[in-house]
Design a protein around this motif. Structure first.
Motif, mmCIF file in Angstrom:
data_model
loop_
_atom_site.group_PDB
_atom_site.id
_atom_site.type_symbol
_atom_site.label_atom_id
_atom_site.label_comp_id
_atom_site.label_asym_id
_atom_site.label_seq_id
_atom_site.Cartn_x
_atom_site.Cartn_y
_atom_site.Cartn_z
ATOM 1 N N GLY A 98 0.792 -1.240 0.000
ATOM 2 C CA GLY A 98 0.000 0.000 0.000
ATOM 3 C C GLY A 98 0.814 1.274 0.000
ATOM 4 N N GLY A 99 2.115 1.202 -0.264
ATOM 5 C CA GLY A 99 2.947 2.394 -0.328
ATOM 6 C C GLY A 99 2.634 3.226 -1.563
ATOM 7 N N PHE A 100 2.895 4.522 -1.480
ATOM 8 C CA PHE A 100 2.528 5.468 -2.537
ATOM 9 C C PHE A 100 3.636 5.585 -3.581
ATOM 10 N N ILE A 101 3.300 5.251 -4.823
ATOM 11 C CA ILE A 101 4.226 5.382 -5.945
ATOM 12 C C ILE A 101 3.694 6.455 -6.897
ATOM 13 N N GLY A 102 4.574 7.339 -7.344
ATOM 14 C CA GLY A 102 4.185 8.390 -8.277
ATOM 15 C C GLY A 102 5.378 8.823 -9.100
ATOM 16 N N VAL A 103 5.235 9.944 -9.789
ATOM 17 C CA VAL A 103 6.323 10.443 -10.620
ATOM 18 C C VAL A 103 7.549 10.767 -9.772
ATOM 19 N N GLY A 104 7.317 11.153 -8.501
ATOM 20 C CA GLY A 104 8.429 11.449 -7.596
ATOM 21 C C GLY A 104 9.269 10.223 -7.299
ATOM 22 N N THR A 105 8.637 9.057 -7.340
ATOM 23 C CA THR A 105 9.372 7.800 -7.136
ATOM 24 C C THR A 105 10.394 7.619 -8.247
ATOM 25 N N LEU A 106 9.960 7.846 -9.491
ATOM 26 C CA LEU A 106 10.855 7.724 -10.639
ATOM 27 C C LEU A 106 11.953 8.779 -10.585
ATOM 28 N N ILE A 107 11.585 10.018 -10.246
ATOM 29 C CA ILE A 107 12.575 11.098 -10.152
ATOM 30 C C ILE A 107 13.623 10.768 -9.098
ATOM 31 N N THR A 108 13.157 10.310 -7.939
ATOM 32 C CA THR A 108 14.077 9.981 -6.850
ATOM 33 C C THR A 108 15.001 8.839 -7.237
ATOM 34 N N ALA A 109 14.426 7.790 -7.820
ATOM 35 C CA ALA A 109 15.222 6.621 -8.196
ATOM 36 C C ALA A 109 16.304 6.981 -9.203
ATOM 37 N N LEU A 110 15.985 7.883 -10.135
ATOM 38 C CA LEU A 110 16.930 8.245 -11.183
ATOM 39 C C LEU A 110 17.912 9.329 -10.750
ATOM 40 N N ALA A 111 17.452 10.244 -9.869
ATOM 41 C CA ALA A 111 18.238 11.446 -9.590
ATOM 42 C C ALA A 111 19.020 11.416 -8.291
ATOM 43 N N ILE A 112 18.620 10.607 -7.306
ATOM 44 C CA ILE A 112 19.241 10.693 -5.983
ATOM 45 C C ILE A 112 20.740 10.429 -6.038
ATOM 46 N N GLY A 113 21.163 9.452 -6.828
ATOM 47 C CA GLY A 113 22.585 9.141 -6.917
ATOM 48 C C GLY A 113 23.385 10.301 -7.480
ATOM 49 N N TYR A 114 22.839 10.932 -8.519
ATOM 50 C CA TYR A 114 23.523 12.067 -9.139
ATOM 51 C C TYR A 114 23.569 13.268 -8.201
ATOM 52 N N ILE A 115 22.476 13.500 -7.468
ATOM 53 C CA ILE A 115 22.429 14.647 -6.559
ATOM 54 C C ILE A 115 23.393 14.459 -5.398
ATOM 55 N N VAL A 116 23.432 13.249 -4.834
ATOM 56 C CA VAL A 116 24.378 12.984 -3.740
ATOM 57 C C VAL A 116 25.812 13.136 -4.239
ATOM 58 N N GLN A 117 26.092 12.612 -5.426
ATOM 59 C CA GLN A 117 27.429 12.742 -6.001
ATOM 60 C C GLN A 117 27.778 14.215 -6.228
ATOM 61 N N PHE A 118 26.793 15.015 -6.664
ATOM 62 C CA PHE A 118 27.008 16.449 -6.873
ATOM 63 C C PHE A 118 27.364 17.151 -5.563
ATOM 64 N N THR A 119 26.640 16.819 -4.488
ATOM 65 C CA THR A 119 26.936 17.455 -3.196
ATOM 66 C C THR A 119 28.321 17.060 -2.697
ATOM 67 N N PHE A 120 28.715 15.805 -2.923
ATOM 68 C CA PHE A 120 30.052 15.363 -2.523
ATOM 69 C C PHE A 120 31.117 16.185 -3.249
ATOM 70 N N LYS A 121 30.926 16.387 -4.561
ATOM 71 C CA LYS A 121 31.889 17.161 -5.336
ATOM 72 C C LYS A 121 31.855 18.636 -4.932
ATOM 73 N N LEU A 122 30.657 19.146 -4.671
ATOM 74 C CA LEU A 122 30.499 20.551 -4.299
ATOM 75 C C LEU A 122 31.260 20.889 -3.027
ATOM 76 N N PHE A 123 31.234 19.951 -2.056
ATOM 77 C CA PHE A 123 31.901 20.180 -0.774
ATOM 78 C C PHE A 123 33.238 19.439 -0.670
ATOM 79 N N HIS A 124 33.735 18.940 -1.828
ATOM 80 C CA HIS A 124 35.042 18.277 -1.896
ATOM 81 C C HIS A 124 35.157 17.135 -0.875
ATOM 82 N N PHE A 125 34.090 16.344 -0.806
ATOM 83 C CA PHE A 125 34.049 15.228 0.132
ATOM 84 C C PHE A 125 34.426 13.946 -0.595
ATOM 85 N N GLU A 126 35.486 13.286 -0.137
ATOM 86 C CA GLU A 126 35.968 12.064 -0.772
ATOM 87 C C GLU A 126 35.665 10.877 0.144
#
Length: 225
Positions: free
Chosen positions: A167-195
């Motif tokens: 009964g969990g809620f699936i929507g367009v945000g599910t697809l956006i999150t699944a596709l984008a979260i990895g790229y966004i986290v990687q972007f923040t790591f690069k932005l703050f020079h976190f290795e």
């Protein structure tokens, strides 16, 4: 002692930010991330809060990871309990707004994912162990020899499917999150020079061994006296 206090402080700042980021993606109301679909499905099925569902799943994962040979840190335990605890505080007290405008909802979803990236820098940078879900990914990658991408996608597809059935809620945000979260986290790591590869985690068994050596030294010193 100052170093220990700093690491604990950094860990909890990260856990609070992580909870805020998750609740923002939930309140965006465009569809939940795969793990949160599972948490929501469990919460509806078992009549518990999403925070409690997150804690329960985290506990089961910690037990599973231990059997798979993955080492646990104090940060792993804190991640399991406090993210769900902070989520419930935020959601029960309505501290994160809910918008009806889809542009604002999309902005909240993206900002929530960005905040999760910043939170990851804080809590991973505390060097006190990975979270239970990341630990499962690492353990299965080691055991199977498959790629991290394959294991992560397999895990998230599994929890997404099960959560939807519950009964969990699936929507367009599910697809956006699944596709984008990895790229966004990687972007923040690069932005703050976190290795992340340079982080040397301290695990619970390290502290147990350290205490054992300290006790042995005290006993030896007492015998000499």
């Amino acid at each position: 002692m100052k170093a220990v206090i700093y690491r604990i402080f950094r860990l909890f700042i990260g856990l609070i930010f992580y909870a805020v980021g998750i609740v923002m993606t939930i309140n965006a109301n465009l569809g939940l991330a795969p793990w949160d679909v599972f948490h929501q499905g469990l919460s509806k099925t078992m009549n518990i809060s999403m925070g409690q569902a997150s804690i329960g799943v985290g506990l089961m994962l910690i037990i599973s990871n231990s059997f798979l040979g993955e080492r646990l840190g104090w940060g792993t335990i804190c991640n399991m309990f406090f993210i769900g605890f902070f989520m419930d505080i935020l959601m029960f007290n309505h501290l994160i707004p809910i918008f009806d405008n889809w542009i604002l909802q999309l902005m909240m979803l993206l900002l929530g994912m960005f905040l999760i990236g910043i939170a990851s820098i804080f809590y991973i940078g505390a060097s006190l162990g990975a979270g239970p879900r990341d630990g499962l990914m690492i353990a299965l990658t080691k055991k199977t020899g498959k790629s991290v991408r394959f294991i992560r996608n397999s895990i998230e597809l599994s929890v997404l499917s099960l959560g939807y059935i519950l009964g969990g809620f699936i929507g367009v945000g599910t697809l956006i999150t699944a596709l984008a979260i990895g790229y966004i986290v990687q972007f923040t790591f690069k932005l703050f020079h976190f290795e992340v590869n340079k982080i040397q985690h301290r695990f619970i068994d390290d502290d147990i061994k350290f205490l054992g050596r300290m006790i042995s030294k005290k006993e030896d010193h007492s015998e000499v006296e």
